[in-house]
Design a protein around this motif. Structure first.
Motif, PDB file in Angstrom:
ATOM      1  N   PRO A  81       0.828  -1.210   0.000  1.00 50.66           N
ATOM      2  CA  PRO A  81       0.000   0.000   0.000  1.00 50.66           C
ATOM      3  C   PRO A  81       0.862   1.260   0.000  1.00 50.66           C
ATOM      4  N   VAL A  82       0.374   2.297  -0.651  1.00 53.67           N
ATOM      5  CA  VAL A  82       1.069   3.572  -0.713  1.00 53.67           C
ATOM      6  C   VAL A  82       0.498   4.465   0.386  1.00 53.67           C
ATOM      7  N   TYR A  83       1.376   4.931   1.244  1.00 53.80           N
ATOM      8  CA  TYR A  83       0.950   5.802   2.331  1.00 53.80           C
ATOM      9  C   TYR A  83       1.227   7.243   1.953  1.00 53.80           C
ATOM     10  N   LYS A  84       0.229   8.088   2.132  1.00 54.38           N
ATOM     11  CA  LYS A  84       0.391   9.511   1.857  1.00 54.38           C
ATOM     12  C   LYS A  84       0.415  10.259   3.179  1.00 54.38           C
ATOM     13  N   ILE A  85       1.363  11.152   3.288  1.00 55.19           N
ATOM     14  CA  ILE A  85       1.507  11.942   4.497  1.00 55.19           C
ATOM     15  C   ILE A  85       0.800  13.274   4.286  1.00 55.19           C
ATOM     16  N   PRO A  86      -0.184  13.593   5.137  1.00 54.10           N
ATOM     17  CA  PRO A  86      -0.873  14.880   4.975  1.00 54.10           C
ATOM     18  C   PRO A  86       0.117  16.039   5.075  1.00 54.10           C
ATOM     19  N   GLY A  87      -0.031  16.993   4.199  1.00 55.98           N
ATOM     20  CA  GLY A  87       0.866  18.143   4.191  1.00 55.98           C
ATOM     21  C   GLY A  87       2.050  17.977   3.262  1.00 55.98           C
ATOM     22  N   LEU A  88       2.444  16.726   2.997  1.00 54.96           N
ATOM     23  CA  LEU A  88       3.553  16.483   2.084  1.00 54.96           C
ATOM     24  C   LEU A  88       3.060  15.947   0.742  1.00 54.96           C
ATOM     25  N   ASP A  89       1.767  15.747   0.629  1.00 56.26           N
ATOM     26  CA  ASP A  89       1.208  15.217  -0.609  1.00 56.26           C
ATOM     27  C   ASP A  89       1.267  16.284  -1.697  1.00 56.26           C
ATOM     28  N   GLY A  90       1.947  15.982  -2.769  1.00 58.29           N
ATOM     29  CA  GLY A  90       1.991  16.887  -3.903  1.00 58.29           C
ATOM     30  C   GLY A  90       3.161  17.850  -3.924  1.00 58.29           C
ATOM     31  N   ILE A  91       4.081  17.781  -2.956  1.00 64.88           N
ATOM     32  CA  ILE A  91       5.229  18.675  -3.037  1.00 64.88           C
ATOM     33  C   ILE A  91       6.336  17.990  -3.827  1.00 64.88           C
ATOM     34  N   SER A  92       7.189  18.783  -4.416  1.00 67.85           N
ATOM     35  CA  SER A  92       8.265  18.235  -5.238  1.00 67.85           C
ATOM     36  C   SER A  92       9.413  17.764  -4.345  1.00 67.85           C
ATOM     37  N   PHE A  93      10.317  17.019  -4.942  1.00 69.73           N
ATOM     38  CA  PHE A  93      11.478  16.524  -4.212  1.00 69.73           C
ATOM     39  C   PHE A  93      12.346  17.681  -3.737  1.00 69.73           C
ATOM     40  N   GLU A  94      12.496  18.699  -4.570  1.00 70.13           N
ATOM     41  CA  GLU A  94      13.305  19.864  -4.189  1.00 70.13           C
ATOM     42  C   GLU A  94      12.686  20.602  -3.006  1.00 70.13           C
ATOM     43  N   ASP A  95      11.348  20.724  -2.996  1.00 71.79           N
ATOM     44  CA  ASP A  95      10.681  21.357  -1.852  1.00 71.79           C
ATOM     45  C   ASP A  95      10.857  20.520  -0.591  1.00 71.79           C
ATOM     46  N   TYR A  96      10.790  19.207  -0.741  1.00 72.56           N
ATOM     47  CA  TYR A  96      10.965  18.310   0.405  1.00 72.56           C
ATOM     48  C   TYR A  96      12.373  18.442   0.985  1.00 72.56           C
ATOM     49  N   ARG A  97      13.367  18.576   0.122  1.00 66.32           N
ATOM     50  CA  ARG A  97      14.749  18.693   0.577  1.00 66.32           C
ATOM     51  C   ARG A  97      14.999  20.002   1.320  1.00 66.32           C
ATOM     52  N   GLN A  98      14.160  20.998   1.117  1.00 72.07           N
ATOM     53  CA  GLN A  98      14.352  22.286   1.781  1.00 72.07           C
ATOM     54  C   GLN A  98      13.736  22.333   3.178  1.00 72.07           C
ATOM     55  N   ILE A  99      13.058  21.268   3.594  1.00 73.16           N
ATOM     56  CA  ILE A  99      12.509  21.208   4.952  1.00 73.16           C
ATOM     57  C   ILE A  99      13.683  21.028   5.907  1.00 73.16           C
ATOM     58  N   GLU A 100      13.784  21.896   6.880  1.00 76.37           N
ATOM     59  CA  GLU A 100      14.893  21.815   7.828  1.00 76.37           C
ATOM     60  C   GLU A 100      14.445  22.322   9.192  1.00 76.37           C
ATOM     61  N   TYR A 101      15.325  22.149  10.162  1.00 75.16           N
ATOM     62  CA  TYR A 101      15.043  22.613  11.508  1.00 75.16           C
ATOM     63  C   TYR A 101      15.012  24.128  11.551  1.00 75.16           C
ATOM     64  N   LYS A 102      14.249  24.657  12.500  1.00 74.64           N
ATOM     65  CA  LYS A 102      14.244  26.096  12.738  1.00 74.64           C
ATOM     66  C   LYS A 102      15.092  26.347  13.986  1.00 74.64           C
ATOM     67  N   PRO A 103      16.344  26.722  13.807  1.00 72.93           N
ATOM     68  CA  PRO A 103      17.221  26.884  14.976  1.00 72.93           C
ATOM     69  C   PRO A 103      16.782  28.002  15.916  1.00 72.93           C
ATOM     70  N   ASP A 104      16.017  28.964  15.422  1.00 67.52           N
ATOM     71  CA  ASP A 104      15.590  30.064  16.289  1.00 67.52           C
ATOM     72  C   ASP A 104      14.511  29.650  17.284  1.00 67.52           C
ATOM     73  N   VAL A 105      13.868  28.493  17.097  1.00 66.65           N
ATOM     74  CA  VAL A 105      12.846  28.032  18.034  1.00 66.65           C
ATOM     75  C   VAL A 105      13.275  26.750  18.754  1.00 66.65           C
ATOM     76  N   ALA A 106      14.568  26.483  18.776  1.00 67.44           N
ATOM     77  CA  ALA A 106      15.071  25.280  19.443  1.00 67.44           C
ATOM     78  C   ALA A 106      14.869  25.388  20.952  1.00 67.44           C
ATOM     79  N   ILE A 107      14.618  24.241  21.557  1.00 66.01           N
ATOM     80  CA  ILE A 107      14.482  24.188  23.017  1.00 66.01           C
ATOM     81  C   ILE A 107      15.888  24.265  23.617  1.00 66.01           C
ATOM     82  N   TRP A 108      16.047  24.976  24.699  1.00 66.87           N
ATOM     83  CA  TRP A 108      17.308  25.205  25.402  1.00 66.87           C
ATOM     84  C   TRP A 108      18.269  26.063  24.577  1.00 66.87           C
ATOM     85  N   LYS A 109      17.750  26.825  23.611  1.00 67.26           N
ATOM     86  CA  LYS A 109      18.613  27.648  22.765  1.00 67.26           C
ATOM     87  C   LYS A 109      19.293  28.746  23.574  1.00 67.26           C
TER      88      LYS A 109
END
Length: 104
Positions: free
Chosen positions: A65-93
Motif C-alpha cells: 500500500p502507498v501511504y500519503k503523508i498529509p501536508g507532504l502530498d503533492g510537493i516536489s522533491f526539491e521542496d521536500y529537501r528544503q525542509i529543515e530545523y528552525k534553529p531560532d525556536v530550538a528548546i534550550w537555545k
C-alpha cells in the motif's frame, strides 16, 4: 545546573515516548513483546524455504500500500529537501548549552 539539564532531557525523552505510545495505540505489553528474546529451536532448512516459496507463488500478488503523508502530498522533491530545523525556536537555545533540542 548540569543535573537540571539532564532532568529536562529525560523528561523530553519520556514525553516523546508517551506521544509515540498514544499516537500509535501501543501498550507496554506490545513493547515488551518487541524486545522479548525467545530461543529459536528451528534450524534453517532449504526444503522448508523451497516449500514456502512455492506456496507464495500460488497466492495472489498484493501490492504494497502507498501511504500519503498529509501536508507532504503533492510537493516536489526539491521542496521536500528544503525542509529543515528552525534553529531560532530550538528548546534550550538561550541556555548556552552545548546541545539543543530541535523538532520538525
Amino acid at each position: 545546573m548540569k543535573k537540571l539539564n539532564i532532568y529536562f532531557a529525560i523528561i523530553a525523552i519520556l514525553l516523546c515516548v508517551a506521544v509515540i505510545f498514544k499516537k500509535n495505540n501501543l501498550t507496554i505489553q506490545a513493547l515488551i513483546s518487541l524486545f522479548a528474546i525467545t530461543p529459536n529451536s528451528e534450524v534453517f532448512d532449504f526444503n522448508a524455504a523451497d516449500q514456502i516459496a512455492k506456496e507464495k507463488l500460488k497466492s495472489k500478488f498484493v501490492p504494497t500500500p502507498v501511504y500519503k503523508i498529509p501536508g507532504l502530498d503533492g510537493i516536489s522533491f526539491e521542496d521536500y529537501r528544503q525542509i529543515e530545523y528552525k534553529p531560532d525556536v530550538a528548546i534550550w537555545k538561550n541556555l548556552a548549552l552545548p546541545y539543543q533540542l530541535h523538532f520538525f
